[in-house]
Design a protein around this motif. Sequence first.
Motif, PDB file in Angstrom:
ATOM      1  N   THR A   1     -17.359   5.295  -9.675  1.00  0.00           N
ATOM      2  CA  THR A   1     -17.564   4.973  -8.346  1.00  0.00           C
ATOM      3  C   THR A   1     -16.375   5.302  -7.375  1.00  0.00           C
ATOM      4  N   PHE A   2     -15.384   5.157  -7.973  1.00  0.00           N
ATOM      5  CA  PHE A   2     -13.864   5.756  -7.219  1.00  0.00           C
ATOM      6  C   PHE A   2     -13.919   7.299  -6.957  1.00  0.00           C
ATOM      7  N   LEU A   3     -14.251   7.972  -8.132  1.00  0.00           N
ATOM      8  CA  LEU A   3     -14.288   9.480  -8.016  1.00  0.00           C
ATOM      9  C   LEU A   3     -15.508  10.030  -6.877  1.00  0.00           C
ATOM     10  N   ASN A   4     -16.449   9.026  -6.603  1.00  0.00           N
ATOM     11  CA  ASN A   4     -17.562   9.702  -5.427  1.00  0.00           C
ATOM     12  C   ASN A   4     -17.240   9.256  -4.073  1.00  0.00           C
ATOM     13  N   LEU A   5     -16.037   8.662  -4.128  1.00  0.00           N
ATOM     14  CA  LEU A   5     -15.631   8.069  -2.691  1.00  0.00           C
ATOM     15  C   LEU A   5     -15.042   9.270  -1.790  1.00  0.00           C
TER      16      LEU A   5
ATOM     17  N   LEU B   1       0.732  -1.125   0.002  1.00  0.00           N
ATOM     18  CA  LEU B   1       0.152  -0.142   0.159  1.00  0.00           C
ATOM     19  C   LEU B   1       1.028   1.214   0.043  1.00  0.00           C
ATOM     20  N   ARG B   2       1.279   1.703  -1.085  1.00  0.00           N
ATOM     21  CA  ARG B   2       2.128   2.721  -1.310  1.00  0.00           C
ATOM     22  C   ARG B   2       1.327   4.001  -1.112  1.00  0.00           C
ATOM     23  N   PRO B   3       2.026   4.818  -0.447  1.00  0.00           N
ATOM     24  CA  PRO B   3       1.354   6.421  -0.026  1.00  0.00           C
ATOM     25  C   PRO B   3       1.308   7.183  -1.537  1.00  0.00           C
ATOM     26  N   LEU B   4       0.240   6.996  -2.157  1.00  0.00           N
ATOM     27  CA  LEU B   4       0.279   7.769  -3.623  1.00  0.00           C
ATOM     28  C   LEU B   4      -0.649   9.080  -3.276  1.00  0.00           C
ATOM     29  N   PRO B   5      -0.481  10.078  -4.024  1.00  0.00           N
ATOM     30  CA  PRO B   5      -1.098  11.176  -3.788  1.00  0.00           C
ATOM     31  C   PRO B   5      -2.630  11.035  -4.405  1.00  0.00           C
ATOM     32  N   GLU B   6      -3.634  11.621  -4.071  1.00  0.00           N
ATOM     33  CA  GLU B   6      -5.281  11.478  -4.679  1.00  0.00           C
ATOM     34  C   GLU B   6      -5.104  11.674  -6.226  1.00  0.00           C
ATOM     35  N   ASP B   7      -4.401  12.868  -6.469  1.00  0.00           N
ATOM     36  CA  ASP B   7      -4.419  13.186  -7.924  1.00  0.00           C
ATOM     37  C   ASP B   7      -3.878  11.998  -8.947  1.00  0.00           C
ATOM     38  N   GLU B   8      -2.689  11.424  -8.270  1.00  0.00           N
ATOM     39  CA  GLU B   8      -2.215  10.214  -9.235  1.00  0.00           C
ATOM     40  C   GLU B   8      -3.023   9.234  -9.142  1.00  0.00           C
ATOM     41  N   LEU B   9      -3.908   8.814  -7.952  1.00  0.00           N
ATOM     42  CA  LEU B   9      -4.548   7.665  -7.833  1.00  0.00           C
ATOM     43  C   LEU B   9      -5.680   7.679  -9.000  1.00  0.00           C
ATOM     44  N   GLU B  10      -6.385   9.061  -9.078  1.00  0.00           N
ATOM     45  CA  GLU B  10      -7.431   9.341 -10.131  1.00  0.00           C
ATOM     46  C   GLU B  10      -6.872   8.947 -11.324  1.00  0.00           C
ATOM     47  N   GLN B  11      -5.788   9.727 -11.880  1.00  0.00           N
ATOM     48  CA  GLN B  11      -4.889   9.469 -13.239  1.00  0.00           C
ATOM     49  C   GLN B  11      -4.826   7.867 -13.330  1.00  0.00           C
ATOM     50  N   LEU B  12      -4.483   7.100 -12.407  1.00  0.00           N
ATOM     51  CA  LEU B  12      -4.359   5.838 -12.648  1.00  0.00           C
ATOM     52  C   LEU B  12      -5.710   5.260 -12.879  1.00  0.00           C
ATOM     53  N   ALA B  13      -6.605   5.381 -12.027  1.00  0.00           N
ATOM     54  CA  ALA B  13      -8.085   5.040 -12.198  1.00  0.00           C
ATOM     55  C   ALA B  13      -8.542   5.341 -13.544  1.00  0.00           C
ATOM     56  N   ALA B  14      -8.418   6.565 -14.007  1.00  0.00           N
ATOM     57  CA  ALA B  14      -8.974   6.967 -15.168  1.00  0.00           C
ATOM     58  C   ALA B  14      -8.300   6.278 -16.203  1.00  0.00           C
ATOM     59  N   ARG B  15      -7.144   5.925 -16.262  1.00  0.00           N
ATOM     60  CA  ARG B  15      -6.479   4.961 -17.368  1.00  0.00           C
ATOM     61  C   ARG B  15      -6.840   3.721 -17.395  1.00  0.00           C
ATOM     62  N   TYR B  16      -6.978   2.970 -16.377  1.00  0.00           N
ATOM     63  CA  TYR B  16      -7.054   1.574 -16.159  1.00  0.00           C
ATOM     64  C   TYR B  16      -8.274   0.954 -15.862  1.00  0.00           C
ATOM     65  N   PHE B  17      -9.222   1.561 -15.218  1.00  0.00           N
ATOM     66  CA  PHE B  17     -10.412   1.120 -14.607  1.00  0.00           C
ATOM     67  C   PHE B  17     -11.562   1.224 -15.606  1.00  0.00           C
ATOM     68  N   ALA B  18     -12.506   0.519 -15.622  1.00  0.00           N
ATOM     69  CA  ALA B  18     -13.628   0.641 -16.509  1.00  0.00           C
ATOM     70  C   ALA B  18     -14.299   1.910 -15.974  1.00  0.00           C
ATOM     71  N   PRO B  19     -15.146   2.389 -16.948  1.00  0.00           N
ATOM     72  CA  PRO B  19     -15.830   3.547 -16.757  1.00  0.00           C
ATOM     73  C   PRO B  19     -16.750   3.578 -15.427  1.00  0.00           C
ATOM     74  N   SER B  20     -17.450   2.652 -15.278  1.00  0.00           N
ATOM     75  CA  SER B  20     -18.426   2.431 -13.982  1.00  0.00           C
ATOM     76  C   SER B  20     -17.472   2.515 -12.623  1.00  0.00           C
ATOM     77  N   GLU B  21     -16.331   1.667 -12.847  1.00  0.00           N
ATOM     78  CA  GLU B  21     -15.578   1.707 -11.600  1.00  0.00           C
ATOM     79  C   GLU B  21     -14.801   3.052 -11.464  1.00  0.00           C
ATOM     80  N   TYR B  22     -14.390   3.778 -12.377  1.00  0.00           N
ATOM     81  CA  TYR B  22     -13.943   4.897 -12.142  1.00  0.00           C
ATOM     82  C   TYR B  22     -15.081   5.933 -11.595  1.00  0.00           C
TER      83      TYR B  22
END
Length: 263
Positions: free
Chosen positions: A161-165, A138-159
């Motif tokens: 859900t992730f943004l709404n957390l 569990l690396r300490p990644l900044p939130e904007d980096e997590l969002e960039q990775l999620a936008a690139r690799y997650f399915a649209p519905s996963e992304y």
Amino acid sequence: MSSVLTWQDWPTRPTDFYLAPGEVHLWCTSLALPSATVARLAAVLAPDEQQRAAGFLSAESRREFVAARAILRLILSRYLGLGPQELRLRTNPWGKPELEPAPASSRPALTFNLSHSEGLALYALTCERAIGVDLEFLRPLPEDELEQLAARYFAPSEYRTFLNLAHEEKRAAFFRCWTRKEAYVKARGQGLSLSLSAFEVSLTSDSPPRLLASSEDPQAPQRWSLLSLEPSPSYTAALAVEGHIDHVEYLRWNSHEFSPFAT
């Protein structure tokens, strides 16, 4: 299904080195071993594994690879009744390690997968079906980096859900989703040919681990089981198995229990 104890509390031996239908054995170990132990473990590797180990520029990465692959051989050897050097491992066309089929064998085909991260390793074993495991520190990644990775690799519905957390939930949710997706991809054994965005998994803390949808295989959610676990407070992991998981036995590999040259 989830583990309550950390991996240091798991037993060092299974009830039996036998896998019943629907059963999974999940082994965990530290790869931070003394140099003398790693040198002994290197002796059980096949020539191609030794050659691959020599190709690592980092001494730490080389030691971790040697330990991870040697321990894999030691674990598999106990289930198959063979010496670790006798095992014939190969990789499929997408690089997934697997056992070469034994000619005229009456044993059920043993399947496995492994993952290691930051000095910890997981090995998942079952019979006659596909299996994948992924372990992440569990690396300490900044939130904007997590969002960039999620936008690139997650399915649209996963992304979405992730943004709404909530902010404090995002890192755990990201790695929860990532390990479930990676475990499924590894179980499928198709490497990068199976896009991470082509299927959806659950990711919130209040939803059980599930494969929710797949654009390339609409029937996949009915055929696959997912399991999440935390072998240590600093790690998260996921298991993907074709079919139903009846039972998981959590086990700890101990260098004092298993000699590199025991059969």
